[in-house]
Motif scaffolding. Sequence first.
Motif, short mmCIF file in Angstrom:
data_model
loop_
_atom_site.label_atom_id
_atom_site.label_comp_id
_atom_site.label_asym_id
_atom_site.label_seq_id
_atom_site.Cartn_x
_atom_site.Cartn_y
_atom_site.Cartn_z
N UNK A 1 0.84 -1.19 0.00
CA UNK A 1 0.00 0.00 0.00
C UNK A 1 0.88 1.24 0.00
N UNK B 1 -11.46 7.55 -9.62
CA UNK B 1 -12.70 6.97 -10.14
C UNK B 1 -12.54 6.51 -11.59
N UNK C 1 -4.50 4.16 -8.20
CA UNK C 1 -5.13 3.36 -7.14
C UNK C 1 -5.71 4.25 -6.04
N UNK D 1 -5.63 4.03 -2.94
CA UNK D 1 -4.79 4.28 -1.77
C UNK D 1 -3.98 5.57 -1.94
#
Lengths: 258, 358
Positions: free
Chosen positions: B229, B271, B276, B278
């Motif tokens: 992440x 969107x 990503x 994150x």
Amino acid sequence: MTWTIVVGVKQVPDAKEVGIDPDTGRLDRANAPAVMNPPDRDALEAALSIKDVVDARVVAITMGPPMATPVLEEAVAMGCDDAVLITDRAFAGSDTWPTSLTLASAADTLGADVVVCGEETTDSSTGQVPPGIAAHNGWAQLTYVEDLEPRLDEERLVAVRDVEGGYERVAAELPVVVAVAYGEFDPRPAGLHRKLYAENDFEPIEWTAADLGIEDEVGLGVSPTSVGGMETVDPVDRRGEVVEDVDELANCLQEVIA
Amino acid sequence: MSASDVANEANDTNDADGGIDLETYADVWVFVEVHDGDVMAVSWELLEEGKKLTAKTGEDLVALVIGEDLDDVAREALERGADRVLVADDPVFEPYRADPYGAQFRAMVEERKPSIVLIGGTHTGRDFAGRVAVPTHAGLTADVTEIDVDDNGLLQARRPAFGGDILATILCKEHRPQMATVRPGVFEPGEPDLDGDWAVADKAVTAVDVVVDESETISEVLERNVGDTADITEADRIVAVGAGIEGNLEPAIDLAEAIGAELAASRAAVDEGWVDGSRQVGQTGKTVRPELYVALGISGAIQHVEGMNKSGTVIAINTDPNAPIFEHADYGIVGDFADVCPRLAETLRERDLTEVMP
């Protein structure tokens, strides 16, 4: 088995039209037109997409004043089989606790197998109502959902969920509450025939708090949270300098990182 | 003990008129979110912020850890300032699912009665918080960006309202616990104190009863696919992209590499699937605090600006001279990012900034 799919929709002030009141400097929401909460369109599409593959009855529900009926008509025009307006002065001042109780009671009364909601509403943006519905009824929940795969034979709903740094596929037993990620379901247009029906012939079912047997459990009195105050946020002071060429911009960057 | 027994026991503290005795609730709890051994950064941010609350209330700061194989995480919570750690360690909690987490957390809350519970506003935190707050009839404030506590231990949870122009203070006067999900990146984590006598302090770690059984769960994780992440909240420099880049990431990545920056994005770009989630900055994403924030093709909606307001210097590149982002930037240039970025990167490379970069 026919699945009953309940979709929660809400009427909100159109965020694009919320202006600043020139006299008070405060946000003027009263004059913004009321529209369907945009993430709820994704929820409707998700619900109808389940009906595309599973024998299902889709019912839209909203909690609000009678003037919220147009969002139910829109839902019916899009393809919902029926719609319920839950309306009562007793709901005034409800925070997410009684709001999710009300929607949970309505979903239970309708015999819901699946409840689909948008990720959050644009007016209060807590995102807490869908998990609240699941919690009140002790049902499974799937949030941040990007894709759905109903499994009729297993009586489970499988979802692809967005998680930090990736995704996961989770299977949940029915009944289940789904909150779909905003922007992941492309809402279908309403057909003209359905539109005409929704506008001219359709009347939503109306329920009060007493109809749901929750008249003593809603409203301001049972809401655990209250608003203690509001402050306008002072904008951060920025220089707002616009430069003419890239060399100058490079100087500005260099000033920071050198 | 089943979950319903726990609920009945908790109801015993209710007095006749349905109210609760607030005095029986004490301590500030911080949920430490762990996935496969990795702790989400927001947990340590909240632990540090929780210290400020307990400094005022004189109560204990309690870290709550749910998952599997948690000894290292429990120790780190002590190193980072928790007075006590409650650990629910069981395979049923890995990977995360809402129903076992909610049931376990709820049982702990009902048995031990915390006054304040802080949970990171991650997808996980926002997923299960309601499963604790609803059955306990706790007050839950979502997406909080400021917290404080008054002399009576009443939590002042502040959250942006109406798209971010207003900060609303939410109170929970007559119910406990006072729960809040707090936006990641808003607070800074503290440094762990590695010199403490944690062997002794291990006594401060309590293994709690696990009330969840796999056979009672109502959901099943079939597949989990999670890479590293990105943690944009830690970045010193950020290049962020918005709808205006129209999917053309290369110039942004080029500029980010030239200045040693992390890539981030507005909601619109996330969107669209270009970046990503994150890496999303803004009201529904993360709050960042870099020394330099370069906004490419970002219009500057208030929801985005709110997530980048703690940045040192903001630079905007946008084709629209009327884009609101220019009002929220220190320096800006009106132009196409695809044209400006490569020239800017090249200019900075020529000036050989690499030597001064960390």
